[in-house]
Design a protein around this motif. Structure first.
Motif, PDB file in Angstrom:
ATOM      1  N   VAL A  79      58.044 102.156  -8.042  1.00 45.78           N
ATOM      2  CA  VAL A  79      57.885 103.611  -8.069  1.00 45.78           C
ATOM      3  C   VAL A  79      56.425 103.982  -8.309  1.00 45.78           C
ATOM      4  O   VAL A  79      55.855 104.838  -7.604  1.00 45.78           O
ATOM      5  CB  VAL A  79      58.777 104.234  -9.155  1.00 45.78           C
ATOM      6  CG1 VAL A  79      58.469 105.719  -9.323  1.00 45.78           C
ATOM      7  CG2 VAL A  79      60.248 104.035  -8.818  1.00 45.78           C
ATOM      8  N   ASN A  80      55.798 103.343  -9.287  1.00 41.33           N
ATOM      9  CA  ASN A  80      54.388 103.642  -9.582  1.00 41.33           C
ATOM     10  C   ASN A  80      53.485 103.285  -8.410  1.00 41.33           C
ATOM     11  O   ASN A  80      52.485 103.969  -8.143  1.00 41.33           O
ATOM     12  CB  ASN A  80      53.949 102.877 -10.835  1.00 41.33           C
ATOM     13  CG  ASN A  80      54.649 103.378 -12.090  1.00 41.33           C
ATOM     14  OD1 ASN A  80      55.062 104.538 -12.150  1.00 41.33           O
ATOM     15  ND2 ASN A  80      54.788 102.514 -13.077  1.00 41.33           N
ATOM     16  N   HIS A  81      53.829 102.225  -7.695  1.00 37.63           N
ATOM     17  CA  HIS A  81      53.053 101.815  -6.531  1.00 37.63           C
ATOM     18  C   HIS A  81      53.082 102.903  -5.452  1.00 37.63           C
ATOM     19  O   HIS A  81      52.052 103.280  -4.888  1.00 37.63           O
ATOM     20  CB  HIS A  81      53.624 100.495  -5.980  1.00 37.63           C
ATOM     21  CG  HIS A  81      52.877  99.962  -4.813  1.00 37.63           C
ATOM     22  ND1 HIS A  81      53.497  99.378  -3.733  1.00 37.63           N
ATOM     23  CD2 HIS A  81      51.548  99.931  -4.529  1.00 37.63           C
ATOM     24  CE1 HIS A  81      52.590  98.996  -2.856  1.00 37.63           C
ATOM     25  NE2 HIS A  81      51.403  99.321  -3.317  1.00 37.63           N
TER      26      HIS A  81
ATOM     27  N   LYS B  63      59.234  96.017 -16.940  1.00 33.34           N
ATOM     28  CA  LYS B  63      57.937  95.459 -16.550  1.00 33.34           C
ATOM     29  C   LYS B  63      58.027  94.563 -15.327  1.00 33.34           C
ATOM     30  O   LYS B  63      57.022  94.290 -14.680  1.00 33.34           O
ATOM     31  CB  LYS B  63      57.342  94.666 -17.725  1.00 33.34           C
ATOM     32  CG  LYS B  63      56.854  95.531 -18.876  1.00 33.34           C
ATOM     33  CD  LYS B  63      56.305  94.669 -20.004  1.00 33.34           C
ATOM     34  CE  LYS B  63      55.815  95.530 -21.163  1.00 33.34           C
ATOM     35  NZ  LYS B  63      55.317  94.694 -22.288  1.00 33.34           N
ATOM     36  N   SER B  64      59.227  94.109 -15.001  1.00 33.15           N
ATOM     37  CA  SER B  64      59.384  93.156 -13.910  1.00 33.15           C
ATOM     38  C   SER B  64      59.492  93.862 -12.566  1.00 33.15           C
ATOM     39  O   SER B  64      60.243  94.831 -12.412  1.00 33.15           O
ATOM     40  CB  SER B  64      60.639  92.304 -14.149  1.00 33.15           C
ATOM     41  OG  SER B  64      60.913  91.505 -13.023  1.00 33.15           O
ATOM     42  N   TRP B  65      58.763  93.364 -11.570  1.00 28.00           N
ATOM     43  CA  TRP B  65      58.875  93.882 -10.209  1.00 28.00           C
ATOM     44  C   TRP B  65      60.275  93.651  -9.644  1.00 28.00           C
ATOM     45  O   TRP B  65      60.766  94.408  -8.822  1.00 28.00           O
ATOM     46  CB  TRP B  65      57.845  93.199  -9.302  1.00 28.00           C
ATOM     47  CG  TRP B  65      56.463  93.779  -9.417  1.00 28.00           C
ATOM     48  CD1 TRP B  65      55.509  93.434 -10.313  1.00 28.00           C
ATOM     49  CD2 TRP B  65      55.903  94.817  -8.609  1.00 28.00           C
ATOM     50  NE1 TRP B  65      54.366  94.189 -10.128  1.00 28.00           N
ATOM     51  CE2 TRP B  65      54.590  95.044  -9.073  1.00 28.00           C
ATOM     52  CE3 TRP B  65      56.373  95.576  -7.528  1.00 28.00           C
ATOM     53  CZ2 TRP B  65      53.742  95.988  -8.500  1.00 28.00           C
ATOM     54  CZ3 TRP B  65      55.533  96.527  -6.970  1.00 28.00           C
ATOM     55  CH2 TRP B  65      54.236  96.731  -7.455  1.00 28.00           C
TER      56      TRP B  65
ATOM     57  N   VAL C  73      48.091  94.924  -4.228  1.00 23.51           N
ATOM     58  CA  VAL C  73      48.266  94.925  -5.685  1.00 23.51           C
ATOM     59  C   VAL C  73      49.564  94.253  -6.103  1.00 23.51           C
ATOM     60  O   VAL C  73      49.785  94.006  -7.280  1.00 23.51           O
ATOM     61  CB  VAL C  73      48.242  96.379  -6.224  1.00 23.51           C
ATOM     62  CG1 VAL C  73      46.886  97.019  -5.963  1.00 23.51           C
ATOM     63  CG2 VAL C  73      49.349  97.208  -5.613  1.00 23.51           C
ATOM     64  N   LEU C  74      50.433  93.959  -5.152  1.00 28.28           N
ATOM     65  CA  LEU C  74      51.715  93.348  -5.490  1.00 28.28           C
ATOM     66  C   LEU C  74      51.543  91.877  -5.849  1.00 28.28           C
ATOM     67  O   LEU C  74      50.624  91.217  -5.350  1.00 28.28           O
ATOM     68  CB  LEU C  74      52.695  93.465  -4.312  1.00 28.28           C
ATOM     69  CG  LEU C  74      53.564  94.728  -4.237  1.00 28.28           C
ATOM     70  CD1 LEU C  74      52.721  95.960  -4.054  1.00 28.28           C
ATOM     71  CD2 LEU C  74      54.597  94.593  -3.132  1.00 28.28           C
TER      72      LEU C  74
ATOM     73  N   GLU D 293      55.574  89.984   1.057  1.00 29.40           N
ATOM     74  CA  GLU D 293      56.226  89.870   2.358  1.00 29.40           C
ATOM     75  C   GLU D 293      57.614  90.512   2.392  1.00 29.40           C
ATOM     76  O   GLU D 293      58.154  90.759   3.464  1.00 29.40           O
ATOM     77  CB  GLU D 293      56.362  88.389   2.740  1.00 29.40           C
ATOM     78  CG  GLU D 293      55.026  87.665   2.892  1.00 29.40           C
ATOM     79  CD  GLU D 293      54.180  88.258   4.005  1.00 29.40           C
ATOM     80  OE1 GLU D 293      54.759  88.696   5.022  1.00 29.40           O
ATOM     81  OE2 GLU D 293      52.947  88.310   3.847  1.00 29.40           O
ATOM     82  N   SER D 294      58.159  90.785   1.222  1.00 28.61           N
ATOM     83  CA  SER D 294      59.561  91.212   1.193  1.00 28.61           C
ATOM     84  C   SER D 294      59.753  92.717   1.059  1.00 28.61           C
ATOM     85  O   SER D 294      60.784  93.250   1.465  1.00 28.61           O
ATOM     86  CB  SER D 294      60.296  90.513   0.045  1.00 28.61           C
ATOM     87  OG  SER D 294      59.712  90.866  -1.197  1.00 28.61           O
TER      88      SER D 294
END
Length: 787
Positions: free
Chosen positions: A71-73, A209-211, A242-243, A249-250
């Motif tokens: 969401v922040n991205h 905190k986890s992607w 930034v990921l 890739e996903s």
């Protein structure tokens, strides 16, 4: 006034026809109005939300699962999205708000970030919802909940004590009150809690905190000046630098219009959902019921047209003008309509509670008088007056007197039209009978199909901090209660799991991202539910320490895993767990969707839901067992009462809409059959009246009763057979489309259609044969006396 007297005289003179018309029209208008009320509600879902067409669901690979980092991205990279919010149902299964030593259960609590009420601008009653969630320990209440807690006192700025399964004793400030959500809302909540409040829970913060913790639903409001396509283009070309390397890739961001989500995006989970096709079918059925009642009325009118022609001819002979004839016929239609509408409103008032139970709605009688409903009723009334009053009046007014008073002016064309209407009635009835048989078969199939896990004689309940801080002692004592043969635990209910993880698979050196439904379970979970281990090993005493995973067969296929050895899941960026086994697929979601990939972790933090296998002989012993369980529960958890459910009932609740649809169609089928039979009785009555002398002559010449019955019934049988031929492909297409909503479904067998035809034919024969028998056994002297 003179027209009204003539009309009443005509209605009382033909009492049988009048009663049939009143009953048919009243039932038809009542049922169709209730159906249209429901359809309007479904079609208007969420239309009350301002700027609805500017709100979108954010997606990743066409799925609505987002993490806070995602969401922040999007917020950073796509500023054209005016506001973005993310939310979820509160993870605490039991939530209470306390005030002045009184505790109030909150059935539906939503947890959302500070932008929620900027995206969804619900009507405020007090305070400012748009800024109501911008800090920790803030809450926005609906009006009914606020009045329940505070009465007439202004709640803004006041506090309530938040006591939930994971967090207790927290003082929350009430920052705003919004109007109760209408039943046309896909949102269901009584209060909204600020996300920051849950930051007091360590595991909650670690999760966010986890992607890969994609446990939230994200929504965005787009500026009106920016097109949807521009946003989609920016999302598809978003900077992924930034990921973390494993996710570049996903992730594939996208948008889905929120206004279409109710019908077309059921995966969102936290929203109510509808079925566009089912609503369309319900609407069509309502329209057909209305048409059936109109057809009955028209058939009755045309069947007695010879008498009406003579009456009109006499009036014209006595000097009545064409306008007077039109007024007379129209007055009869208007009077019938007024009586019918009055009766329909009375019947709606009586049937409304039962209708609400069938549809799962909560309509009030005042909603029947809403603008849209009255407009629809006015249109129906205008059409009825036009078709059954004005048009016949114009036709009567144009015909010359000599033609009107001549006997036997009926034409084959008119008979064909009347028979066509009869065919239409039985096309509807046969199609509805077929539909109810198919739906019943599908619902029976879903109830009886092996879900892949045991669910009978199992109850479950959500635990809380007070219990799982003493879980070992609680486990030992509950197993001592007679009637409790076995227990197990998981972090959420196995058929209501909303944990979705996007993690990495390390498969013999290859590393790639996967998404799956994740459930933490106790070591004996699969043995308890009878889920068969298909490959590898089950959990053991070291599985918690080793962070072992077991996956289902679908996950193994989706993740392209050939051998378990050397395959592991990174469920945190730097922490791996081996995949030690594969279990058979079981349906942890409804049969509408195929089994998804699922991963099960043996974990020490899975004590959120307790399952108890009950081994009691009768209801009395069950009540005794549960009384002891409740006493034990209250001792360990005095602040959170035991609220248990039967697992098989929870499972069946997944198909509540199908059960309601079946019940709805069953009642409408009965109504359609009643209307068809009324029309058939009325039509038979006039046919027998017209052929009375023919029957008398045949009997005088030696015809037997059975021959007369055969002669009278064969035409009706012919029309029912024609109706069956027409209805079968219609019903087949409709039910085939409906079955497309299910990943696992029954077959459309030929005998279903044959049975529907036989039932319709049997009902028609029973209806006609009574009148035919009376006509066939009548003394022929009565028919020929005046010849």
């Amino acid at each position: 006034m003179k027209n009204i007297k003539i009309t009443f005289r005509s209605l009382f003179k033909n009492k049988t026809v009048t009663i049939f018309n009143l009953v048919g029209l009243t039932v038809g208008i009542t049922v169709s109005m209730l159906v249209f009320l429901f359809v309007l509600k479904e079609k208007n879902t969420d239309k009350f939300i301002p700027d609805l067409n500017n709100i979108y669901v954010l997606t990743d690979n066409n799925e609505p699962y987002f993490s806070q980092n995602m969401v922040n991205h999007v917020k950073t990279e796509v500023p054209e999205i005016q506001n973005i919010t993310y939310c979820t149902n509160d993870w605490s299964p039991q939530v209470f708000l306390a005030k002045n030593q009184k505790s109030f259960k909150v059935e539906k609590m939503l947890t959302a970030d500070s932008c929620f009420f900027r995206v969804f601008q619900f009507n405020p009653v007090l305070g400012d919802p748009k800024n109501g969630l911008n800090a920790s320990n803030k809450i926005v209440l609906t009006q009914s909940l606020a009045e329940k807690i505070f009465g007439k006192e202004n709640p803004i700025g006041n506090t309530v004590t938040y006591n939930a399964s994971y967090l207790s004793g927290i003082e929350l400030e009430v920052t705003a009150v919004i109007e109760d959500l209408p039943q046309s809302s896909s949102w269901e909540f009584d209060a909204v809690l600020s996300f920051q409040t849950n930051y007091l829970i360590d595991w909650y913060v670690d999760n966010m905190k986890s992607w890969g913790s994609r446990n939230y639903k994200a929504f965005g409001r787009i500026n009106e000046s920016v097109s949807e396509q521009i946003i989609k283009d920016k999302l598809s070309n978003i900077d992924l630098a930034v990921l973390p390397e494993n996710y570049k890739e996903s992730i594939k961001y996208g948008l889905f219009p929120f206004q279409d989500a109710y019908f077309d995006f059921h995966e969102i989970g936290i929203l109510k959902t509808g079925n566009r096709f089912t609503v369309s079918v319900i609407g069509i059925v309502g329209l057909l019921i209305l048409l059936l009642s109109f057809v009955n009325y028209v058939n009755m009118i045309t069947a007695q047209r010879e008498k009406r022609y003579k009456n009109v001819g006499i009036y014209k002979t006595m000097g009545s003008s064409r306008r007077r004839i039109i007024e007379m016929v129209t007055t009869e239609s208007v009077l019938m309509l007024l009586i019918t509408i009055a009766a329909s409103f009375s019947l709606i008032l009586i049937l409304l509670p039962a209708f609400n139970r069938i549809t799962g709605s909560w309509f009030t009688f005042s909603e029947v008088f809403s603008g849209n409903f009255l407009l629809l009723l006015f249109c129906i009334a205008a059409a009825m007056v036009f078709l059954t009053g004005i048009i016949p009046g114009v036709i009567f007014g144009k015909k010359p007197v000599t033609l009107l008073i001549r006997k036997n002016i009926s034409s084959k064309g008119n008979n064909w039209a009347r028979n066509s209407l009869l065919v239409f009635q039985f096309v509807v009835s046969i199609a509805l009978i077929t539909s109810i048989l198919v739906i019943n078969r599908q619902n029976t199939y879903m109830q009886n199909r092996d879900a892949g896990f045991a669910k009978e004689n199992i109850i479950y309940a959500n635990t809380n901090n007070a219990i799982y801080t003493q879980i070992n002692a609680f486990r030992n004592e509950i197993l001592q209660i007679p009637g409790i043969s076995e227990i197990t635990f998981s972090e959420s209910v196995l058929i209501a799991n909303d944990q979705n993880w996007g993690m990495n698979i390390v498969n013999h050196g290859d590393k790639y991202d996967v998404q799956f439904s994740k459930l933490s379970v106790a070591a004996n979970f699969f043995d308890f539910f009878g889920v068969r281990l298909n490959e590898g090993n089950g959990f053991n005493e070291n599985s918690k320490t080793n962070k072992d995973f077991i996956i289902n067969k679908t996950a193994k296929a989706d993740f392209s895993i050939d051998q378990l050895a050397g395959t592991r899941i990174a469920y945190q960026e730097s922490c791996h767990g081996n995949i030690i086994g594969v279990v058979d697929d079981y349906n942890f979601e409804s049969f509408h969707v195929p089994v998804r990939a699922a991963g099960f972790r043996c974990s020490g933090d899975c004590d959120d839901v307790i399952y108890m296998k009950i081994n009691t002989q009768n209801l009395a012993s069950f009540n005794t067992t549960m009384k002891e369980v409740k006493l034990l529960w209250d001792r360990f958890s005095p602040d959170f009462p035991l609220e248990y459910q039967f697992l098989d009932q929870k499972y069946e609740a997944m198909y509540i809409k199908e059960a309601r649809f079946q019940k709805f169609l069953m009642y409408t089928t009965i109504v359609s059959l009643i209307l068809s039979c009324l029309g058939l009785i009325g039509l038979t009555f006039f046919v027998m009246e017209q052929r009375t002398k023919e029957i008398g002559i045949r009997k005088v010449n030696g015809a037997k009763v059975m021959e007369i019955l055969t002669m009278l019934n064969k035409d009706f049988i012919k029309w029912v057979v024609i109706a069956f031929v027409i209805a079968t492909p219609i019903a087949y297409y409709t039910m085939n489309k409906w079955l497309e909503n299910f990943a696992y479904k029954t077959n459309l067998s030929w005998w279903i259609f044959a049975l529907a035809g036989v039932l319709a034919l049997g009902i028609a024969l029973l209806t006609v044969s009574w009148q035919s028998w009376r006509a066939a056994t009548r003394n022929p002297i009565e028919a020929l006396r005046y010849e």
